[in-house]
Design a protein around this motif. Structure first.
Motif, PDB file in Angstrom:
ATOM      1  N   ASP A 228     -33.058  11.383  12.718  1.00  0.00           N
ATOM      2  CA  ASP A 228     -32.736  11.647  11.454  1.00  0.00           C
ATOM      3  C   ASP A 228     -32.980  11.777   9.953  1.00  0.00           C
ATOM      4  O   ASP A 228     -33.800  12.237   9.320  1.00  0.00           O
ATOM      5  CB  ASP A 228     -32.685   9.966  11.072  1.00  0.00           C
ATOM      6  N   TRP A 229     -32.553  13.363  10.549  1.00  0.00           N
ATOM      7  CA  TRP A 229     -33.235  14.456   8.664  1.00  0.00           C
ATOM      8  C   TRP A 229     -32.644  13.947   8.016  1.00  0.00           C
ATOM      9  O   TRP A 229     -34.181  14.291   6.361  1.00  0.00           O
ATOM     10  CB  TRP A 229     -32.203  15.299   9.440  1.00  0.00           C
ATOM     11  N   SER A 230     -31.977  12.517   7.304  1.00  0.00           N
ATOM     12  CA  SER A 230     -31.689  12.028   5.794  1.00  0.00           C
ATOM     13  C   SER A 230     -32.019  10.897   5.745  1.00  0.00           C
ATOM     14  O   SER A 230     -32.188  10.933   4.681  1.00  0.00           O
ATOM     15  CB  SER A 230     -30.463  12.034   5.795  1.00  0.00           C
ATOM     16  N   ALA A 231     -33.325  10.269   6.527  1.00  0.00           N
ATOM     17  CA  ALA A 231     -33.856   9.282   6.589  1.00  0.00           C
ATOM     18  C   ALA A 231     -34.906   9.415   4.746  1.00  0.00           C
ATOM     19  O   ALA A 231     -35.251   7.721   4.830  1.00  0.00           O
ATOM     20  CB  ALA A 231     -34.684   8.304   7.594  1.00  0.00           C
ATOM     21  N   SER A 232     -35.338  10.407   5.377  1.00  0.00           N
ATOM     22  CA  SER A 232     -36.040  10.226   3.417  1.00  0.00           C
ATOM     23  C   SER A 232     -36.068  11.707   3.197  1.00  0.00           C
ATOM     24  O   SER A 232     -35.486  12.797   3.226  1.00  0.00           O
ATOM     25  CB  SER A 232     -37.634  10.355   4.407  1.00  0.00           C
ATOM     26  N   ASP A 233     -36.574  12.548   1.991  1.00  0.00           N
ATOM     27  CA  ASP A 233     -36.969  13.121   1.574  1.00  0.00           C
ATOM     28  C   ASP A 233     -37.918  14.649   1.892  1.00  0.00           C
ATOM     29  O   ASP A 233     -38.474  15.405   1.232  1.00  0.00           O
ATOM     30  CB  ASP A 233     -37.074  13.462  -0.275  1.00  0.00           C
ATOM     31  N   LYS A 234     -38.320  14.541   3.110  1.00  0.00           N
ATOM     32  CA  LYS A 234     -39.617  15.050   4.088  1.00  0.00           C
ATOM     33  C   LYS A 234     -39.126  16.420   4.460  1.00  0.00           C
ATOM     34  O   LYS A 234     -39.462  17.106   4.520  1.00  0.00           O
ATOM     35  CB  LYS A 234     -39.720  14.130   4.867  1.00  0.00           C
ATOM     36  N   PHE A 235     -37.474  16.364   4.228  1.00  0.00           N
ATOM     37  CA  PHE A 235     -36.713  17.354   5.241  1.00  0.00           C
ATOM     38  C   PHE A 235     -36.172  17.803   4.428  1.00  0.00           C
ATOM     39  O   PHE A 235     -34.419  17.690   5.005  1.00  0.00           O
ATOM     40  CB  PHE A 235     -36.654  17.267   6.499  1.00  0.00           C
ATOM     41  N   PRO A 236     -36.251  18.497   3.044  1.00  0.00           N
ATOM     42  CA  PRO A 236     -34.980  19.111   2.515  1.00  0.00           C
ATOM     43  C   PRO A 236     -34.152  20.804   3.173  1.00  0.00           C
ATOM     44  O   PRO A 236     -32.683  20.257   2.822  1.00  0.00           O
ATOM     45  CB  PRO A 236     -35.625  19.531   1.301  1.00  0.00           C
ATOM     46  N   SER A 237     -34.582  21.299   3.950  1.00  0.00           N
ATOM     47  CA  SER A 237     -34.130  22.383   4.319  1.00  0.00           C
ATOM     48  C   SER A 237     -32.587  21.770   5.519  1.00  0.00           C
ATOM     49  O   SER A 237     -31.735  22.210   5.154  1.00  0.00           O
ATOM     50  CB  SER A 237     -34.899  23.289   5.421  1.00  0.00           C
ATOM     51  N   LEU A 238     -33.228  20.571   5.797  1.00  0.00           N
ATOM     52  CA  LEU A 238     -32.210  20.175   6.288  1.00  0.00           C
ATOM     53  C   LEU A 238     -30.786  19.201   5.755  1.00  0.00           C
ATOM     54  O   LEU A 238     -30.221  18.949   6.451  1.00  0.00           O
ATOM     55  CB  LEU A 238     -32.422  19.201   8.070  1.00  0.00           C
ATOM     56  N   SER A 239     -31.261  18.362   4.887  1.00  0.00           N
ATOM     57  CA  SER A 239     -31.090  16.987   4.246  1.00  0.00           C
ATOM     58  C   SER A 239     -30.459  17.877   2.850  1.00  0.00           C
ATOM     59  O   SER A 239     -29.662  16.690   2.610  1.00  0.00           O
ATOM     60  CB  SER A 239     -32.321  15.733   4.003  1.00  0.00           C
ATOM     61  N   GLN A 240     -31.037  18.860   2.286  1.00  0.00           N
ATOM     62  CA  GLN A 240     -30.057  19.321   0.903  1.00  0.00           C
ATOM     63  C   GLN A 240     -29.414  20.442   1.264  1.00  0.00           C
ATOM     64  O   GLN A 240     -29.858  21.202   1.911  1.00  0.00           O
ATOM     65  CB  GLN A 240     -31.717  19.445  -0.213  1.00  0.00           C
ATOM     66  N   ALA A 244     -28.353  29.562   0.210  1.00  0.00           N
ATOM     67  CA  ALA A 244     -27.003  30.288   1.170  1.00  0.00           C
ATOM     68  C   ALA A 244     -25.425  30.504   1.623  1.00  0.00           C
ATOM     69  O   ALA A 244     -25.189  31.546   2.694  1.00  0.00           O
ATOM     70  CB  ALA A 244     -28.640  31.317   2.403  1.00  0.00           C
ATOM     71  N   TYR A 245     -26.014  29.108   1.859  1.00  0.00           N
ATOM     72  CA  TYR A 245     -24.435  29.035   2.363  1.00  0.00           C
ATOM     73  C   TYR A 245     -23.324  27.931   1.722  1.00  0.00           C
ATOM     74  O   TYR A 245     -23.093  27.231   2.096  1.00  0.00           O
ATOM     75  CB  TYR A 245     -24.912  27.878   3.342  1.00  0.00           C
ATOM     76  N   HIS A 246     -23.433  28.620  -0.091  1.00  0.00           N
ATOM     77  CA  HIS A 246     -22.775  27.645  -1.366  1.00  0.00           C
ATOM     78  C   HIS A 246     -23.056  25.861  -0.927  1.00  0.00           C
ATOM     79  O   HIS A 246     -21.909  25.180  -1.037  1.00  0.00           O
ATOM     80  CB  HIS A 246     -21.107  27.782  -0.652  1.00  0.00           C
ATOM     81  N   GLY A 247     -24.222  25.839  -0.626  1.00  0.00           N
ATOM     82  CA  GLY A 247     -24.430  24.251  -0.539  1.00  0.00           C
ATOM     83  C   GLY A 247     -24.516  23.907   0.707  1.00  0.00           C
ATOM     84  O   GLY A 247     -24.601  21.989  -0.035  1.00  0.00           O
ATOM     85  N   LEU A 248     -24.052  23.883   1.129  1.00  0.00           N
ATOM     86  CA  LEU A 248     -24.132  23.139   2.742  1.00  0.00           C
ATOM     87  C   LEU A 248     -24.823  22.235   3.153  1.00  0.00           C
ATOM     88  O   LEU A 248     -26.368  22.798   3.049  1.00  0.00           O
ATOM     89  CB  LEU A 248     -23.701  24.438   3.898  1.00  0.00           C
ATOM     90  N   ASN A 249     -24.588  20.947   2.933  1.00  0.00           N
ATOM     91  CA  ASN A 249     -25.970  20.224   3.463  1.00  0.00           C
ATOM     92  C   ASN A 249     -26.124  20.374   5.290  1.00  0.00           C
ATOM     93  O   ASN A 249     -24.729  19.666   5.582  1.00  0.00           O
ATOM     94  CB  ASN A 249     -26.017  18.730   3.038  1.00  0.00           C
ATOM     95  N   PHE A 250     -27.336  20.995   6.338  1.00  0.00           N
ATOM     96  CA  PHE A 250     -26.874  21.182   7.248  1.00  0.00           C
ATOM     97  C   PHE A 250     -26.757  19.216   8.635  1.00  0.00           C
ATOM     98  O   PHE A 250     -25.519  19.454   8.834  1.00  0.00           O
ATOM     99  CB  PHE A 250     -28.130  21.720   8.382  1.00  0.00           C
ATOM    100  N   HIS A 251     -27.584  18.654   7.898  1.00  0.00           N
ATOM    101  CA  HIS A 251     -27.315  17.557   8.487  1.00  0.00           C
ATOM    102  C   HIS A 251     -25.881  16.567   8.265  1.00  0.00           C
ATOM    103  O   HIS A 251     -25.971  15.926   9.210  1.00  0.00           O
ATOM    104  CB  HIS A 251     -28.577  16.613   8.101  1.00  0.00           C
TER     105      HIS A 251
END
Length: 428
Positions: A228-240, A244-251
């Motif tokens: 769960d990449w969104s369980a914390s704020d540790k992985f912003p590249s995946l959860s925020q 480069a993709y117009h604000g896409l949140n990958f997770h």
């Protein structure tokens, strides 16, 4: 192909259907840098990640994708991607997780090049690594801090063949809320399936046993899809939002496939660690016989290791499949089909005897590789682990009196005969 099929079936068929254009049975080599868009709208949807397809072979290529799909299926993951080498796979696995000031906790029993990559090279990115004895579970727990973003180990450690207790390590990483990355190169998914033991991400150097013939380099990253990449704020590249993709949140948008899509759409796009389609083709063909080769590798390794252990010219053998090995109990749990074919042994006479042994062998090839159909040898202290301190060499199982063997699929008696005559010369 579904994951319900047996391993032997999947290693031949996964990721491969007859070519739609020609009916070709083997995966074609799509030797093309780019792919024609149907129209402007199709191109825009591909670039916006609204549709899956092919743009440019730095990102995706049909031959390379077939290989990624096959390895992902064999590892039991949800998604994966291939890249140019095993070392590239390690950086690609860490790239979405890391940032300046952050660290990883890694086993001190790793391939020498990995110790250098983690101990020195990644510092140029502002990352750091803490090396720990992964048999000391308390030390692993203590090494993890607020800035740790991954735990890293090898399922069967290179060069010593030590087997990691993946269940225990994954319990620690889970409790800390960080992913466990396992290098499965020495075991392959035939001997070990790290995801079944709690691994979040699996990396492989496809150069080794997966290809099996020493012809091409490559790497693969497989995601379990369970973190769960969104369980914390540790992985912003995946959860925020990704600018480069117009604000896409990958997770949020891609769920279990977030890590895989980020690895392709950002990692391969910007780092360019691309596997070429011919290399993917060679590896696809190699994997078709993976189980057959691994069974022979293991059977030979057991016979050779037992012979070496009984030889008075040898101080000790590190093969986990030996009854004397402290890792013997882990074989049934972590690698139920065998302890692999990579291990070391110590030669009486030390450094000089090791060098003489290497130079006296005839059947073995003296190369900086492993996992070939041919039996291979190297003196790690003077080559792959030369850049390490004596203490690091000792911890990694690459002391000056030790040589590493990668046992091939030749006749086991011929392998033993070659070692016998070389030992005679080395210890005369």
């Amino acid at each position: 192909m579904t994951k319900e099929h047996g391993f032997d079936t999947l290693q031949v068929h996964a990721g491969n259907t007859p070519d739609a254009a020609t009916g070709a049975r083997q995966v074609p080599i799509y030797q093309s840098t780019s792919f024609v868009f149907k129209d402007a709208e199709h191109a825009a949807r591909l670039f916006n990640l609204q549709e899956v397809g092919y743009i440019y072979s730095r990102l995706t290529n049909p031959t390379v994708d077939a290989l990624a799909a096959r390895i992902t299926t064999l590892e039991g993951g949800v998604g994966g991607f291939c890249c140019s080498s095993g070392h590239a796979a390690q950086i690609m696995a860490l790239f979405p997780l890391m940032g300046p000031g952050l660290n990883i906790v890694a086993s001190n029993r790793l391939y020498g090049g990995t110790i250098t990559q983690f101990g020195r090279t990644i510092s140029r990115f502002g990352w750091s690594c803490k090396f720990v004895d992964f048999d000391d579970l308390d030390a692993v727990k203590e090494a993890i801090d607020d800035n740790t973003r991954a735990v890293f180990c090898e399922s069967i450690a290179n060069p010593g063949g030590y087997i990691t207790d993946l269940d225990a390590i994954s319990a620690i990483s889970d409790a800390a809320g960080i992913p466990l990355i396992v290098d499965n190169t020495s075991a392959t998914p035939y001997l070990c399936r790290p995801i079944e033991h709690g691994a979040t991400i699996v990396v492989n150097s496809t150069t080794k046993y997966l290809t099996g013939n020493g012809s091409v380099t490559g790497g693969c990253v497989v995601d379990s899809g369970k973190f769960d990449w969104s369980a914390s704020d540790k992985f912003p590249s995946l959860s925020q939002p990704e600018p480069a993709y117009h604000g896409l949140n990958f997770h949020e948008a891609l769920g279990a496939m977030a890590f895989t899509f980020h690895g392709i759409a950002v990692g391969l796009r910007d780092l360019g660690m691309t596997m070429n389609p011919q290399a993917a083709h060679y590896t696809l063909m190699g994997i078709e016989t993976l189980s057959l080769r691994m069974e022979k590798h293991v059977a030979n390794a057991v016979k050779v290791a037992n012979w070496l252990e009984a030889d008075p010219r040898v101080d000790y053998v590190t093969y986990a499949g030996l009854d004397s090995s402290p890792y013997k109990d882990r074989v049934a749990k972590i690698c139920p089909k065998g302890a692999g074919a990579l291990f070391t042994f110590a030669v009486k006479g030390g450094y000089d005897a090791c060098v003489k042994l290497v130079d006296s062998l005839e059947l073995f090839s003296h190369v900086a590789n492993l996992g070939d159909a041919r039996s291979l040898i190297i003196h790690s202290a003077s080559t792959t682990h030369r850049q390490l301190s004596p203490e690091q060499q000792e911890a990694a199982g690459a002391s000056p009196n030790v040589v590493r063997l990668s046992i091939g699929i030749e006749d086991a008696d011929d392998i033993i005969a070659d070692l016998d005559q070389a030992l005679a010369k080395a210890t005369a």
